[in-house]
Write a protein that holds these residues in place. Structure first.
Motif: not given
Length: 97
Positions: A21-23, A31, A34, A26-29
């Protein structure tokens, strides 16, 4: 634990792959990016027979990464892990890296 369950006929036992759910940084992707219905084949059944009695083997093998339909399959819990049983006909394709 999943090796104890051998699917019958043309069924395939699959462990769904949960994308991160994140790279790494720390970057949140979101939904949507993913969501890819894929899974790893854990066990396969021996195959089935057609109306004429001819044997039809399963088209995937253990270790393959496959594309799954959005809905379907039967959820199975073994030793606190979640697996899904799909028929060989329901699998949409094999994913290659």
């Amino acid at each position: 634990m999943a090796k104890r369950l051998i699917p019958s006929l043309n069924r395939v036992l699959i462990e769904k792959i949960v994308p991160p759910s994140k790279t790494n940084s720390g970057i949140l992707l979101p939904e949507k990016t993913t969501k890819l219905n894929s899974g790893k084949v854990v066990a396969v059944g021996p195959g089935a027979r057609d109306r004429n009695g001819n044997f039809i083997p399963v088209s995937v093998k253990e270790g393959d990464v496959v594309l799954l339909p959005e809905y379907g399959g039967t959820e199975v819990k073994l030793a606190d892990k979640e697996y899904h049983l799909f028929r060989d006909d329901d699998i949409l394709g094999i994913l290659h890296e």
